[in-house]
Design a protein around this motif. Structure first.
Motif, mmCIF file in Angstrom:
data_model
loop_
_atom_site.group_PDB
_atom_site.id
_atom_site.type_symbol
_atom_site.label_atom_id
_atom_site.label_comp_id
_atom_site.label_asym_id
_atom_site.label_seq_id
_atom_site.Cartn_x
_atom_site.Cartn_y
_atom_site.Cartn_z
ATOM 1 N N TYR A 55 -17.250 -4.293 12.863
ATOM 2 C CA TYR A 55 -18.264 -6.415 13.172
ATOM 3 C C TYR A 55 -18.671 -6.739 12.010
ATOM 4 N N ASN A 57 -18.336 -6.569 8.644
ATOM 5 C CA ASN A 57 -17.592 -6.551 7.593
ATOM 6 C C ASN A 57 -16.123 -7.730 7.240
ATOM 7 N N TYR A 58 -15.920 -7.700 8.782
ATOM 8 C CA TYR A 58 -14.831 -8.971 9.319
ATOM 9 C C TYR A 58 -14.692 -9.441 10.772
ATOM 10 N N GLU A 59 -14.425 -10.884 10.152
ATOM 11 C CA GLU A 59 -14.338 -11.607 11.430
ATOM 12 C C GLU A 59 -13.103 -11.471 12.706
ATOM 13 N N PHE A 60 -13.267 -11.268 13.478
ATOM 14 C CA PHE A 60 -12.426 -11.386 15.043
ATOM 15 C C PHE A 60 -11.434 -11.513 14.450
ATOM 16 N N LYS A 61 -10.539 -12.670 14.251
ATOM 17 C CA LYS A 61 -9.770 -13.214 13.010
ATOM 18 C C LYS A 61 -8.936 -12.024 12.516
ATOM 19 N N GLU A 62 -10.049 -12.147 11.407
ATOM 20 C CA GLU A 62 -9.372 -10.744 10.381
ATOM 21 C C GLU A 62 -9.292 -9.879 10.648
ATOM 22 N N LEU A 63 -9.592 -9.199 11.423
ATOM 23 C CA LEU A 63 -9.305 -7.800 12.233
ATOM 24 C C LEU A 63 -8.126 -8.005 13.015
#
Length: 81
Positions: A55, A57-63
């Motif tokens: 959560y 380190n990454y945005e939801f799109k990157e995840l």
């Protein structure tokens, strides 16, 4: 790949055997001892830490674009379910 990615993957992979051994009531050493409840608790703790790291380190799109991470989380969620 960064060190945080490695830690996320290690936590995710290590949570699975502790959950399985806890559910099958096999004595397996975890952070909270050899008990099945301790292993299940340890698996849940590792999963929560993994999600917190993802959560922050990454945005939801990157995840969603990281297939390995999505696959690992999906398998572990199915084991929890």
């Amino acid at each position: 790949m960064t060190l945080i990615d490695f830690i996320i993957g290690a936590l995710l992979v290590n949570a699975m055997p502790h959950l399985i051994f806890g559910l099958t009531k096999t004595h397996f050493l975890g952070l909270f001892g050899y008990s099945p409840k301790g292993n299940i608790s340890y698996a849940i703790l590792q999963f929560i830490i993994c999600l917190i790291l993802v959560y922050f380190n990454y945005e939801f799109k990157e995840l969603l674009e990281n297939g390995y991470l999505v696959g690992g989380i999906a398998v572990l969620v199915l084991y929890f379910w």
